[in-house]
Design a protein around this motif. Structure first.
Motif, PDB file in Angstrom:
ATOM      1  N   VAL A 101       0.866  -1.181   0.000  1.00  0.00           N
ATOM      2  CA  VAL A 101       0.000   0.000   0.000  1.00  0.00           C
ATOM      3  C   VAL A 101       0.899   1.226   0.000  1.00  0.00           C
ATOM      4  O   VAL A 101       1.801   1.342   0.841  1.00  0.00           O
ATOM      5  N   ASN A 102       0.667   2.141  -0.941  1.00  0.00           N
ATOM      6  CA  ASN A 102       1.458   3.361  -1.042  1.00  0.00           C
ATOM      7  C   ASN A 102       0.534   4.570  -0.940  1.00  0.00           C
ATOM      8  O   ASN A 102      -0.240   4.829  -1.860  1.00  0.00           O
ATOM      9  N   PRO A 103       0.599   5.303   0.165  1.00  0.00           N
ATOM     10  CA  PRO A 103      -0.300   6.448   0.333  1.00  0.00           C
ATOM     11  C   PRO A 103      -0.037   7.588  -0.644  1.00  0.00           C
ATOM     12  O   PRO A 103      -0.919   8.393  -0.911  1.00  0.00           O
ATOM     13  N   TYR A 104       1.200   7.645  -1.183  1.00  0.00           N
ATOM     14  CA  TYR A 104       1.587   8.780  -2.017  1.00  0.00           C
ATOM     15  C   TYR A 104       2.245   8.309  -3.314  1.00  0.00           C
ATOM     16  O   TYR A 104       2.830   7.234  -3.381  1.00  0.00           O
ATOM     17  N   ARG A 105       2.129   9.164  -4.322  1.00  0.00           N
ATOM     18  CA  ARG A 105       2.898   9.009  -5.561  1.00  0.00           C
ATOM     19  C   ARG A 105       3.907  10.155  -5.605  1.00  0.00           C
ATOM     20  O   ARG A 105       3.556  11.300  -5.384  1.00  0.00           O
ATOM     21  N   GLY A 106       5.156   9.821  -5.920  1.00  0.00           N
ATOM     22  CA  GLY A 106       6.220  10.790  -5.791  1.00  0.00           C
ATOM     23  C   GLY A 106       6.715  10.833  -4.356  1.00  0.00           C
ATOM     24  O   GLY A 106       6.042  10.357  -3.442  1.00  0.00           O
ATOM     25  N   LYS A 146      -6.427  -6.215  12.881  1.00  0.00           N
ATOM     26  CA  LYS A 146      -5.376  -7.150  13.300  1.00  0.00           C
ATOM     27  C   LYS A 146      -4.665  -7.743  12.072  1.00  0.00           C
ATOM     28  O   LYS A 146      -4.470  -8.956  11.952  1.00  0.00           O
ATOM     29  N   HIS A 147      -4.288  -6.863  11.179  1.00  0.00           N
ATOM     30  CA  HIS A 147      -3.649  -7.267   9.928  1.00  0.00           C
ATOM     31  C   HIS A 147      -2.147  -6.981   9.996  1.00  0.00           C
ATOM     32  O   HIS A 147      -1.736  -5.885  10.365  1.00  0.00           O
ATOM     33  N   PRO A 148      -1.281  -7.922   9.650  1.00  0.00           N
ATOM     34  CA  PRO A 148       0.171  -7.699   9.725  1.00  0.00           C
ATOM     35  C   PRO A 148       0.644  -6.681   8.697  1.00  0.00           C
ATOM     36  O   PRO A 148       0.122  -6.604   7.582  1.00  0.00           O
ATOM     37  N   VAL A 149       1.653  -5.901   9.102  1.00  0.00           N
ATOM     38  CA  VAL A 149       2.158  -4.837   8.236  1.00  0.00           C
ATOM     39  C   VAL A 149       3.662  -4.695   8.412  1.00  0.00           C
ATOM     40  O   VAL A 149       4.193  -4.878   9.514  1.00  0.00           O
ATOM     41  N   TYR A 184     -10.908 -12.632   1.132  1.00  0.00           N
ATOM     42  CA  TYR A 184      -9.595 -12.009   1.295  1.00  0.00           C
ATOM     43  C   TYR A 184      -8.742 -12.838   2.256  1.00  0.00           C
ATOM     44  O   TYR A 184      -9.167 -13.177   3.360  1.00  0.00           O
ATOM     45  N   VAL A 185      -7.545 -13.186   1.821  1.00  0.00           N
ATOM     46  CA  VAL A 185      -6.619 -13.981   2.632  1.00  0.00           C
ATOM     47  C   VAL A 185      -5.467 -13.076   3.067  1.00  0.00           C
ATOM     48  O   VAL A 185      -4.745 -12.541   2.225  1.00  0.00           O
ATOM     49  N   PRO A 186      -5.275 -12.871   4.377  1.00  0.00           N
ATOM     50  CA  PRO A 186      -4.246 -11.929   4.836  1.00  0.00           C
ATOM     51  C   PRO A 186      -2.827 -12.452   4.647  1.00  0.00           C
ATOM     52  O   PRO A 186      -2.537 -13.633   4.866  1.00  0.00           O
ATOM     53  N   GLN A 187      -1.974 -11.568   4.202  1.00  0.00           N
ATOM     54  CA  GLN A 187      -0.524 -11.723   4.206  1.00  0.00           C
ATOM     55  C   GLN A 187       0.029 -10.343   4.535  1.00  0.00           C
ATOM     56  O   GLN A 187      -0.662  -9.336   4.349  1.00  0.00           O
ATOM     57  N   PRO A 188       1.249 -10.241   5.058  1.00  0.00           N
ATOM     58  CA  PRO A 188       1.768  -8.928   5.444  1.00  0.00           C
ATOM     59  C   PRO A 188       1.680  -7.907   4.314  1.00  0.00           C
ATOM     60  O   PRO A 188       2.060  -8.196   3.173  1.00  0.00           O
ATOM     61  N   ILE A 189       1.146  -6.753   4.631  1.00  0.00           N
ATOM     62  CA  ILE A 189       1.119  -5.626   3.701  1.00  0.00           C
ATOM     63  C   ILE A 189       2.376  -4.796   3.921  1.00  0.00           C
ATOM     64  O   ILE A 189       2.691  -4.425   5.048  1.00  0.00           O
ATOM     65  N   ALA A 190       3.097  -4.526   2.845  1.00  0.00           N
ATOM     66  CA  ALA A 190       4.252  -3.636   2.917  1.00  0.00           C
ATOM     67  C   ALA A 190       3.749  -2.219   2.683  1.00  0.00           C
ATOM     68  O   ALA A 190       3.226  -1.904   1.615  1.00  0.00           O
ATOM     69  N   LEU A 191       3.885  -1.366   3.678  1.00  0.00           N
ATOM     70  CA  LEU A 191       3.312  -0.025   3.642  1.00  0.00           C
ATOM     71  C   LEU A 191       4.394   1.002   3.311  1.00  0.00           C
ATOM     72  O   LEU A 191       5.370   1.147   4.031  1.00  0.00           O
ATOM     73  N   GLN A 247      -3.631   6.836   9.195  1.00  0.00           N
ATOM     74  CA  GLN A 247      -4.966   6.294   8.971  1.00  0.00           C
ATOM     75  C   GLN A 247      -4.888   4.821   8.579  1.00  0.00           C
ATOM     76  O   GLN A 247      -5.685   3.999   9.056  1.00  0.00           O
ATOM     77  N   ALA A 248      -3.942   4.484   7.711  1.00  0.00           N
ATOM     78  CA  ALA A 248      -3.791   3.086   7.299  1.00  0.00           C
ATOM     79  C   ALA A 248      -3.404   2.204   8.486  1.00  0.00           C
ATOM     80  O   ALA A 248      -3.941   1.099   8.664  1.00  0.00           O
ATOM     81  N   LEU A 249      -2.483   2.675   9.329  1.00  0.00           N
ATOM     82  CA  LEU A 249      -2.082   1.890  10.496  1.00  0.00           C
ATOM     83  C   LEU A 249      -3.236   1.692  11.474  1.00  0.00           C
ATOM     84  O   LEU A 249      -3.377   0.621  12.074  1.00  0.00           O
ATOM     85  N   GLU A 250      -4.059   2.705  11.640  1.00  0.00           N
ATOM     86  CA  GLU A 250      -5.220   2.576  12.530  1.00  0.00           C
ATOM     87  C   GLU A 250      -6.161   1.482  12.033  1.00  0.00           C
ATOM     88  O   GLU A 250      -6.683   0.686  12.835  1.00  0.00           O
ATOM     89  N   ILE A 251      -6.356   1.407  10.726  1.00  0.00           N
ATOM     90  CA  ILE A 251      -7.218   0.371  10.155  1.00  0.00           C
ATOM     91  C   ILE A 251      -6.575  -1.000  10.318  1.00  0.00           C
ATOM     92  O   ILE A 251      -7.226  -1.971  10.733  1.00  0.00           O
ATOM     93  N   LEU A 252      -5.305  -1.111  10.009  1.00  0.00           N
ATOM     94  CA  LEU A 252      -4.631  -2.404  10.115  1.00  0.00           C
ATOM     95  C   LEU A 252      -4.620  -2.909  11.551  1.00  0.00           C
ATOM     96  O   LEU A 252      -4.759  -4.115  11.806  1.00  0.00           O
ATOM     97  N   LEU A 253      -4.479  -2.003  12.512  1.00  0.00           N
ATOM     98  CA  LEU A 253      -4.542  -2.400  13.917  1.00  0.00           C
ATOM     99  C   LEU A 253      -5.948  -2.890  14.267  1.00  0.00           C
ATOM    100  O   LEU A 253      -6.098  -3.922  14.940  1.00  0.00           O
ATOM    101  N   ARG A 254      -6.948  -2.182  13.804  1.00  0.00           N
ATOM    102  CA  ARG A 254      -8.325  -2.577  14.116  1.00  0.00           C
ATOM    103  C   ARG A 254      -8.664  -3.933  13.498  1.00  0.00           C
ATOM    104  O   ARG A 254      -9.400  -4.728  14.079  1.00  0.00           O
TER     105      ARG A 254
END
Length: 352
Positions: A67-72, A155-158, A120-127, A146-153
């Motif tokens: 997941v990439n929040p930004y381009r550039g 319980k998704h590995p990152v 959806y099958v979870p695997q670590p997301i590289a943020l 915001q992304a980390l708050e969702i992943l914590l809620r």
């Protein structure tokens, strides 16, 4: 045109992207005037992304989604492998890449939608892999948080990799994720020399700041590692062992490295950067790079693109193996994250 970049930027050049239908060239009209110090403000555009989880099948990286929040990226690292991606937005991989940024303002809602998809099958997301999730504009945009708050809620590995000390702002979330074995953090560390950092990665955190951030996370129980990437012949490769030792002392327990990659427009930008800052050794640097890439500026083959081939590449690999063993940096933390905890909020209601 000056070879030196605008103040606080990584490159002075804005080459046409490879998809541009026309090209223009500036010509000196003979009217001389004293140059004033250049500056270039950062522009931020907004994007409503259709999807935010990107999939890959590369055998050279240890994750299959990011997941990439930004381009550039405002850090302005001249060698950044993501620069050519700016061409897809009709922007230059040069100065545009570090000054004309795009923020995915709907990242949070899209991420939740994708995590809630049936099957959806979870695997670590590289943020923040293509561009740094903790680049300076994150202070105001807060998309990474915001992304980390969702992943914590959920319980998704990152897994995060960054050059930004801003990551400490999110220590509260990272410690909660670490308590459940849901996070690892890698710091990209390329030099311990502040002056080299200034011209190579102008808006990234200082080496000392990265090491302090690494130590703080380690002491808080967050697993940290170091990526010495990229290693550039005759520019920073001589620091490899010192980088690994400094990272070990700051709490890193695993390590990796990447030999400089110069795909597409990056090769031209990097050669211009060499001529601006290291003209006396530019030819030697490029010779060693080409010796490691089958005589070319870049070899994109899987299995060799991260490490290279030939005498220089082999020696670098041997040095890394010996130093990693000496400093006890032999683990890979991304593989150990817990995917079994994944629990989309409210998922049990679908059974009623």
């Amino acid at each position: 045109m000056s070879l030196l970049p605008p103040r606080g930027r990584g490159t002075a050049h804005n080459p046409h992207n490879r998809f541009a239908p026309t090209r223009s060239e500036a010509e000196d009209d003979g009217w001389y005037q004293e140059e004033t110090p250049q500056t270039r403000a950062t522009e931020i555009r907004q994007e409503r992304a259709r999807t935010v989880i990107t999939r890959n099948q590369s055998p050279d990286v240890g994750f299959d989604r990011s997941v990439n929040p930004y381009r550039g990226c405002e850090h302005g690292c001249v060698y950044c492998f993501a620069r050519p991606s700016h061409a897809y937005w009709d922007l230059s991989p040069g100065l545009d890449f570090e000054t004309r940024l795009i923020a995915k303002t709907n990242l949070a809602s899209r991420l939740e939608e994708e995590l809630q998809k049936p099957g959806y099958v979870p695997q670590p997301i590289a943020l923040g892999i293509n561009t740094d999730a903790y680049q300076p504009i994150e202070r105001e945009q807060r998309l990474t948080r915001q992304a980390l708050e969702i992943l914590l809620r959920y319980k998704h590995p990152v897994h995060l990799i960054t050059k930004g000390a801003l990551i400490l702002r999110d220590l509260d979330l990272l410690t909660q994720l670490a308590e459940q074995n849901l996070v690892s953090v890698a710091f990209s560390l390329t030099t311990l020399d502040d002056e080299l950092k200034r011209i190579m990665e102008p808006r990234a955190a200082s080496p000392k700041a990265r090491l302090r951030a690494m130590r703080t996370l380690h002491e808080a129980g967050v697993p940290v590692s170091v990526m010495c990437a990229p290693m550039i012949p005759m520019i920073n490769d001589m620091e490899l062992e010192h980088l690994l030792e400094a990272a070990r002392d700051a709490g890193a327990r695993s390590a990796g490295y990447v030999l400089l990659r110069l795909p597409l427009e990056i090769a031209e930008l990097f050669e211009q950067w060499l001529q601006a800052h290291f003209p006396e050794r530019a030819a030697h640097v490029m010779s060693l790079i080409r010796q490691s890439r089958g005589g070319k500026d870049y070899d994109s083959r899987f299995g060799t693109r991260m490490r290279g081939e030939g005498h220089f590449a082999d020696l670098l690999a041997q040095r890394f193996r010996l130093a990693r063993r000496r400093f006890g940096l032999d683990g890979r933390q991304l593989d150990g994250l817990d995917c079994s905890r994944f629990a989309p909020p409210g998922a049990q209601l679908s059974l009623l």
